[in-house]
Design a protein around this motif. Structure first.
Motif, mmCIF file in Angstrom:
data_model
loop_
_atom_site.group_PDB
_atom_site.id
_atom_site.type_symbol
_atom_site.label_atom_id
_atom_site.label_comp_id
_atom_site.label_asym_id
_atom_site.label_seq_id
_atom_site.Cartn_x
_atom_site.Cartn_y
_atom_site.Cartn_z
ATOM 1 N N LYS A 280 -4.675 18.013 -19.571
ATOM 2 C CA LYS A 280 -5.939 18.396 -19.983
ATOM 3 C C LYS A 280 -6.734 17.037 -19.315
ATOM 4 O O LYS A 280 -6.780 16.105 -20.265
ATOM 5 N N GLN A 281 -7.064 16.998 -18.195
ATOM 6 C CA GLN A 281 -8.161 15.875 -17.531
ATOM 7 C C GLN A 281 -9.287 16.411 -17.097
ATOM 8 O O GLN A 281 -9.356 17.521 -16.686
ATOM 9 N N GLU A 282 -10.261 15.645 -17.203
ATOM 10 C CA GLU A 282 -11.546 16.029 -16.432
ATOM 11 C C GLU A 282 -11.355 15.968 -14.762
ATOM 12 O O GLU A 282 -10.566 15.481 -14.200
ATOM 13 N N TYR A 283 -12.381 16.846 -14.247
ATOM 14 C CA TYR A 283 -12.241 17.127 -12.934
ATOM 15 C C TYR A 283 -12.381 15.663 -12.193
ATOM 16 O O TYR A 283 -12.126 15.609 -11.186
ATOM 17 N N LYS A 284 -13.297 14.936 -12.960
ATOM 18 C CA LYS A 284 -13.783 13.607 -12.205
ATOM 19 C C LYS A 284 -12.452 12.896 -12.106
ATOM 20 O O LYS A 284 -12.194 12.115 -10.967
ATOM 21 N N TYR A 285 -11.595 12.773 -13.017
ATOM 22 C CA TYR A 285 -10.356 11.949 -12.674
ATOM 23 C C TYR A 285 -9.682 12.623 -11.654
ATOM 24 O O TYR A 285 -8.801 11.948 -10.881
ATOM 25 N N PHE A 286 -9.417 14.049 -11.514
ATOM 26 C CA PHE A 286 -8.574 14.685 -10.422
ATOM 27 C C PHE A 286 -9.203 14.136 -9.108
ATOM 28 O O PHE A 286 -8.431 13.731 -8.307
ATOM 29 N N PHE A 287 -10.597 14.417 -9.000
ATOM 30 C CA PHE A 287 -11.125 13.912 -7.431
ATOM 31 C C PHE A 287 -10.863 12.297 -7.361
ATOM 32 O O PHE A 287 -10.839 12.206 -6.257
ATOM 33 N N ALA A 288 -10.919 11.535 -8.439
ATOM 34 C CA ALA A 288 -10.931 10.102 -8.292
ATOM 35 C C ALA A 288 -9.448 9.813 -7.791
ATOM 36 O O ALA A 288 -9.300 9.050 -6.879
ATOM 37 N N LYS A 289 -8.570 10.619 -8.251
ATOM 38 C CA LYS A 289 -7.153 10.148 -7.736
ATOM 39 C C LYS A 289 -6.861 10.747 -6.415
ATOM 40 O O LYS A 289 -6.248 10.068 -5.662
ATOM 41 N N ILE A 290 -7.517 11.949 -6.034
ATOM 42 C CA ILE A 290 -7.405 12.295 -4.704
ATOM 43 C C ILE A 290 -8.091 11.220 -3.650
ATOM 44 O O ILE A 290 -7.500 11.195 -2.587
ATOM 45 N N LEU A 291 -9.118 10.828 -3.845
ATOM 46 C CA LEU A 291 -9.746 9.910 -3.108
ATOM 47 C C LEU A 291 -9.420 8.715 -3.065
ATOM 48 O O LEU A 291 -9.071 8.048 -1.927
ATOM 49 N N VAL A 292 -8.736 8.186 -4.133
ATOM 50 C CA VAL A 292 -7.752 6.753 -4.014
ATOM 51 C C VAL A 292 -6.704 6.951 -3.308
ATOM 52 O O VAL A 292 -6.370 6.114 -2.379
ATOM 53 N N PHE A 293 -6.080 8.259 -3.167
ATOM 54 C CA PHE A 293 -4.749 8.419 -2.356
ATOM 55 C C PHE A 293 -5.316 8.511 -0.959
ATOM 56 O O PHE A 293 -4.664 7.759 -0.035
ATOM 57 N N PHE A 294 -6.361 9.127 -0.749
ATOM 58 C CA PHE A 294 -6.904 8.833 0.882
ATOM 59 C C PHE A 294 -7.255 7.729 1.295
ATOM 60 O O PHE A 294 -7.031 7.198 2.429
ATOM 61 N N LEU A 295 -7.882 6.829 0.449
ATOM 62 C CA LEU A 295 -8.181 5.441 0.781
ATOM 63 C C LEU A 295 -6.930 4.673 0.851
ATOM 64 O O LEU A 295 -6.831 4.044 1.956
ATOM 65 N N TYR A 296 -5.753 4.727 0.242
ATOM 66 C CA TYR A 296 -4.442 3.934 0.679
ATOM 67 C C TYR A 296 -4.216 4.455 1.863
ATOM 68 O O TYR A 296 -3.654 3.828 2.852
ATOM 69 N N PHE A 297 -4.216 5.973 2.049
ATOM 70 C CA PHE A 297 -3.704 6.518 3.477
ATOM 71 C C PHE A 297 -4.500 5.861 4.551
ATOM 72 O O PHE A 297 -3.752 5.608 5.510
ATOM 73 N N GLU A 298 -5.694 5.704 4.470
ATOM 74 C CA GLU A 298 -6.661 5.145 5.485
ATOM 75 C C GLU A 298 -6.249 3.660 5.720
ATOM 76 O O GLU A 298 -6.333 3.287 7.007
ATOM 77 N N PHE A 299 -6.171 2.956 4.613
ATOM 78 C CA PHE A 299 -5.788 1.572 5.208
ATOM 79 C C PHE A 299 -4.384 1.494 5.642
ATOM 80 O O PHE A 299 -4.389 0.582 6.473
ATOM 81 N N ILE A 300 -3.404 2.336 5.284
ATOM 82 C CA ILE A 300 -2.031 2.148 5.971
ATOM 83 C C ILE A 300 -2.136 2.582 7.405
ATOM 84 O O ILE A 300 -1.918 1.865 8.453
ATOM 85 N N THR A 301 -3.008 3.685 7.750
ATOM 86 C CA THR A 301 -3.129 4.139 8.959
ATOM 87 C C THR A 301 -3.916 2.929 9.829
ATOM 88 O O THR A 301 -3.609 2.864 10.924
ATOM 89 N N MET A 302 -5.034 2.254 9.252
ATOM 90 C CA MET A 302 -5.602 1.386 9.997
ATOM 91 C C MET A 302 -4.677 0.149 10.300
ATOM 92 O O MET A 302 -4.778 -0.474 11.630
ATOM 93 N N LEU B 165 0.764 -1.201 -0.031
ATOM 94 C CA LEU B 165 -0.287 0.106 0.075
ATOM 95 C C LEU B 165 0.794 1.030 -0.135
ATOM 96 O O LEU B 165 0.461 2.278 -0.715
ATOM 97 N N CYS B 166 1.954 1.184 0.645
ATOM 98 C CA CYS B 166 2.894 2.405 0.801
ATOM 99 C C CYS B 166 3.397 2.547 -0.606
ATOM 100 O O CYS B 166 3.496 3.614 -1.137
ATOM 101 N N VAL B 167 3.950 1.551 -1.388
ATOM 102 C CA VAL B 167 4.058 1.717 -2.675
ATOM 103 C C VAL B 167 3.187 2.252 -3.652
ATOM 104 O O VAL B 167 3.431 3.038 -4.352
ATOM 105 N N MET B 168 1.864 1.762 -3.601
ATOM 106 C CA MET B 168 0.918 2.286 -4.345
ATOM 107 C C MET B 168 0.547 3.550 -3.778
ATOM 108 O O MET B 168 0.165 4.735 -4.847
ATOM 109 N N LEU B 169 0.761 4.144 -2.739
ATOM 110 C CA LEU B 169 0.517 5.552 -2.231
ATOM 111 C C LEU B 169 1.542 6.496 -2.922
ATOM 112 O O LEU B 169 1.172 7.348 -3.428
ATOM 113 N N ILE B 170 2.974 5.920 -2.973
ATOM 114 C CA ILE B 170 3.713 6.898 -3.707
ATOM 115 C C ILE B 170 3.576 7.103 -5.013
ATOM 116 O O ILE B 170 3.702 8.034 -5.728
#
Length: 142
Positions: A53-75, A33-38
């Motif tokens: 040029k990417q859609e804002y959906k892609y931008f938000f999806a990437k941010i939220l996936v980042f937080f999911l990795y972060f939360e799993f590592i924290t857990m 998960l740390c590797v995936m987070l990096i």
């Protein structure tokens, strides 16, 4: 003289062996998960710096996936800090974040969005109930 089939050593050794396997597995998962987070961080920086040029959906999806990795590592970190126990509230955090990601990314259907919002509400109500219940319960006398 002890018999070889005595169940007591098995009962004492088996939980320790299984706990060791679980700890090793969670450590490997945490490292992956740390590797995936990096990797997500690098992709996110490429997105910001590269000016692609990417859609804002892609931008938000990437941010939220980042937080999911972060939360799993924290857990996983909390699991080791709290003597091999997963706090339920972290599963709820992950569930809420995952549902928010679904709403942001997949909001084409109003009915689906309403169902996702209802799931978030149920998770928040569950979290509230967990926080108002006492952590230490007195032992019952039989």
């Amino acid at each position: 003289m002890k018999r070889l089939t005595d169940p007591k050593p098995f009962k004492e050794i088996m939980p320790k062996v299984l706990q060791m396997i679980l700890n090793v597995g969670l450590t490997v998962l945490a490292l992956a998960l740390c590797v995936m987070l990096i990797i997500e961080m690098v992709e996110f920086l490429k997105f910001i710096v590269g000016g692609e040029k990417q859609e804002y959906k892609y931008f938000f999806a990437k941010i939220l996936v980042f937080f999911l990795y972060f939360e799993f590592i924290t857990m996983i970190v909390k699991y080791f800090k709290e003597d091999y126990h997963f706090p339920l509230r972290y599963f709820m955090y992950i569930g809420i974040t995952a549902m928010l990601r679904l709403i942001i990314v997949e909001h084409d259907s109003a009915v689906d969005t309403l169902i996702f919002a209802a799931v978030i509400l149920v998770l928040i109500i569950g979290y509230y109930i967990i926080n108002i219940t006492p952590r230490e319960r007195p032992l019952r006398k039989s």
